[in-house]
Motif scaffolding. Structure first.
Motif, PDB file in Angstrom:
ATOM      1  N   ALA A  92       0.839  -1.268   0.064  1.00 44.65           N
ATOM      2  CA  ALA A  92       0.029   0.160  -0.029  1.00 44.65           C
ATOM      3  C   ALA A  92       0.858   1.346  -0.074  1.00 44.65           C
ATOM      4  CB  ALA A  92      -1.018  -0.050   1.126  1.00 44.65           C
ATOM      5  N   ASP A  93       1.906   1.071   0.701  1.00 40.31           N
ATOM      6  CA  ASP A  93       2.441   2.654   0.808  1.00 40.31           C
ATOM      7  C   ASP A  93       3.554   2.560  -0.523  1.00 40.31           C
ATOM      8  OD1 ASP A  93       4.757   0.210   1.096  1.00 40.31           O
ATOM      9  OD2 ASP A  93       5.456   1.295   2.772  1.00 40.31           O
ATOM     10  N   GLU A  94       3.626   1.901  -1.495  1.00 35.71           N
ATOM     11  CA  GLU A  94       4.239   2.050  -2.841  1.00 35.71           C
ATOM     12  C   GLU A  94       3.341   2.744  -3.760  1.00 35.71           C
ATOM     13  OE1 GLU A  94       7.325  -1.613  -2.749  1.00 35.71           O
ATOM     14  OE2 GLU A  94       5.055  -2.217  -3.212  1.00 35.71           O
ATOM     15  N   TRP A  95       2.619   3.544  -3.489  1.00 32.04           N
ATOM     16  CA  TRP A  95       1.686   4.329  -4.206  1.00 32.04           C
ATOM     17  C   TRP A  95       2.365   5.365  -5.312  1.00 32.04           C
ATOM     18  CZ3 TRP A  95       1.420   9.537  -4.326  1.00 32.04           C
ATOM     19  CH2 TRP A  95       1.748  10.029  -3.039  1.00 32.04           C
ATOM     20  N   PRO A  96       3.516   5.693  -4.475  1.00 28.67           N
ATOM     21  CA  PRO A  96       4.308   6.657  -5.962  1.00 28.67           C
ATOM     22  C   PRO A  96       4.838   5.881  -6.857  1.00 28.67           C
ATOM     23  CG  PRO A  96       4.796   7.359  -3.376  1.00 28.67           C
ATOM     24  CD  PRO A  96       4.138   5.941  -3.538  1.00 28.67           C
ATOM     25  N   PRO A 107      -5.508  13.324  -7.558  1.00 29.39           N
ATOM     26  CA  PRO A 107      -4.835  13.848  -6.459  1.00 29.39           C
ATOM     27  C   PRO A 107      -4.046  12.535  -5.788  1.00 29.39           C
ATOM     28  CG  PRO A 107      -6.932  13.641  -5.889  1.00 29.39           C
ATOM     29  CD  PRO A 107      -6.795  13.509  -7.416  1.00 29.39           C
ATOM     30  N   ASP A 108      -3.053  12.693  -5.131  1.00 31.46           N
ATOM     31  CA  ASP A 108      -2.221  11.911  -4.195  1.00 31.46           C
ATOM     32  C   ASP A 108      -3.246  10.903  -3.579  1.00 31.46           C
ATOM     33  OD1 ASP A 108       0.027  12.730  -5.482  1.00 31.46           O
ATOM     34  OD2 ASP A 108       0.754  13.486  -3.531  1.00 31.46           O
ATOM     35  N   SER A 109      -4.216  11.446  -2.996  1.00 33.01           N
ATOM     36  CA  SER A 109      -5.147  10.639  -2.367  1.00 33.01           C
ATOM     37  C   SER A 109      -5.775   9.374  -3.308  1.00 33.01           C
ATOM     38  CB  SER A 109      -6.393  11.417  -1.592  1.00 33.01           C
ATOM     39  OG  SER A 109      -7.064  12.039  -2.724  1.00 33.01           O
ATOM     40  N   PHE A 110      -5.915   9.658  -4.447  1.00 32.58           N
ATOM     41  CA  PHE A 110      -6.357   8.733  -5.373  1.00 32.58           C
ATOM     42  C   PHE A 110      -5.468   7.592  -5.423  1.00 32.58           C
ATOM     43  CE2 PHE A 110      -6.195   7.039  -9.656  1.00 32.58           C
ATOM     44  CZ  PHE A 110      -7.569   6.674  -9.901  1.00 32.58           C
ATOM     45  N   TRP A 111      -4.293   8.013  -5.674  1.00 29.90           N
ATOM     46  CA  TRP A 111      -3.123   6.757  -5.929  1.00 29.90           C
ATOM     47  C   TRP A 111      -3.046   6.087  -4.582  1.00 29.90           C
ATOM     48  CZ3 TRP A 111      -2.245   5.941 -10.633  1.00 29.90           C
ATOM     49  CH2 TRP A 111      -2.578   6.879 -11.663  1.00 29.90           C
ATOM     50  N   ARG A 112      -3.171   6.846  -3.305  1.00 30.35           N
ATOM     51  CA  ARG A 112      -2.927   6.055  -2.224  1.00 30.35           C
ATOM     52  C   ARG A 112      -4.232   5.050  -2.047  1.00 30.35           C
ATOM     53  NH1 ARG A 112      -2.122  11.336   0.061  1.00 30.35           N
ATOM     54  NH2 ARG A 112       0.214  11.427   0.486  1.00 30.35           N
ATOM     55  N   GLU A 113      -5.402   5.236  -2.305  1.00 28.35           N
ATOM     56  CA  GLU A 113      -6.571   4.479  -2.094  1.00 28.35           C
ATOM     57  C   GLU A 113      -6.406   3.318  -3.197  1.00 28.35           C
ATOM     58  OE1 GLU A 113     -10.275   6.786  -2.589  1.00 28.35           O
ATOM     59  OE2 GLU A 113      -9.482   8.083  -1.368  1.00 28.35           O
ATOM     60  N   ARG A 114      -5.924   3.706  -4.449  1.00 24.57           N
ATOM     61  CA  ARG A 114      -5.966   2.782  -5.606  1.00 24.57           C
ATOM     62  C   ARG A 114      -4.838   1.625  -5.127  1.00 24.57           C
ATOM     63  NH1 ARG A 114      -5.711   4.042 -12.031  1.00 24.57           N
ATOM     64  NH2 ARG A 114      -5.138   2.030 -12.627  1.00 24.57           N
TER      65      ARG A 114
END
Length: 181
Positions: free
Chosen positions: A10-14, A44-51
């Protein structure tokens, strides 16, 4: 060269975001993906975190699998979405039995043609079968011959189902599937 194929965390969203944006800049992205680079880059970054969280190791509804090159760079990916019997898919078609749906297949150009895509597919299928999928499918643009050849090579066959593309009138995608052995 050694590659590592695994599910994302999950923390690899970037890294997931970066690889997706690279995929959307591929010369055949208009045939391979329903999303554009500009639309994805605007999230936004929140989208990528959730994805990433929704498709990370341990999730049961989706799994994003990546290939890491020898230097740790993410060079390939695919995602398996689980679809439950009795529901409808994104295009409004009924889901008749539990199945996996492969999406977001991409391998960086410098890493193509060495069997890496096949290894990603093996990992995706293994995960889908472990979730109880009876079949796994994917949708491919009618004009994307390169992808169709690859999908046949890894065991997928056309089902005869055609999915019209609302965003591109007159164009459609074809369903390919593989049954659980």
């Amino acid at each position: 060269m050694s590659y590592k194929v695994r599910s994302i965390h999950a923390d690899e969203w970037p890294q997931a975001k970066s690889l997706r944006l690279a995929a959307l800049q591929d010369p055949v992205a208009h045939l391979a993906f329903l999303e554009t680079y500009d639309a994805a880059a605007a999230h936004p970054d929140s989208f990528w975190r959730e994805r990433a969280a929704g498709s990370a190791e341990g999730a049961s509804d989706a799994q994003q699998i990546i290939a890491e090159g020898p230097d740790g760079e993410w060079v390939g990916t695919l995602t398996v979405l689980m679809e439950e019997a009795g529901t409808t898919d994104w295009a409004g078609f009924p889901i008749e039995r539990k199945q996996g749906h492969l999406v977001g297949v991409f391998v960086q150009p410098g890493h193509r043609g060495i069997g890496l895509t096949e290894v990603l597919f093996d990992a995706g299928l293994e995960w889908a079968w472990a979730q109880g999928a009876e079949r796994v499918r994917l949708i491919v643009h009618e004009d994307n011959g390169r992808a169709q050849r690859l999908y046949r090579k890894v065991g997928f066959e056309p089902t005869g189902i055609t999915v019209p593309l609302p965003q591109a009138p007159g164009e459609s995608e074809l369903e390919f599937a593989i049954e659980r052995e």
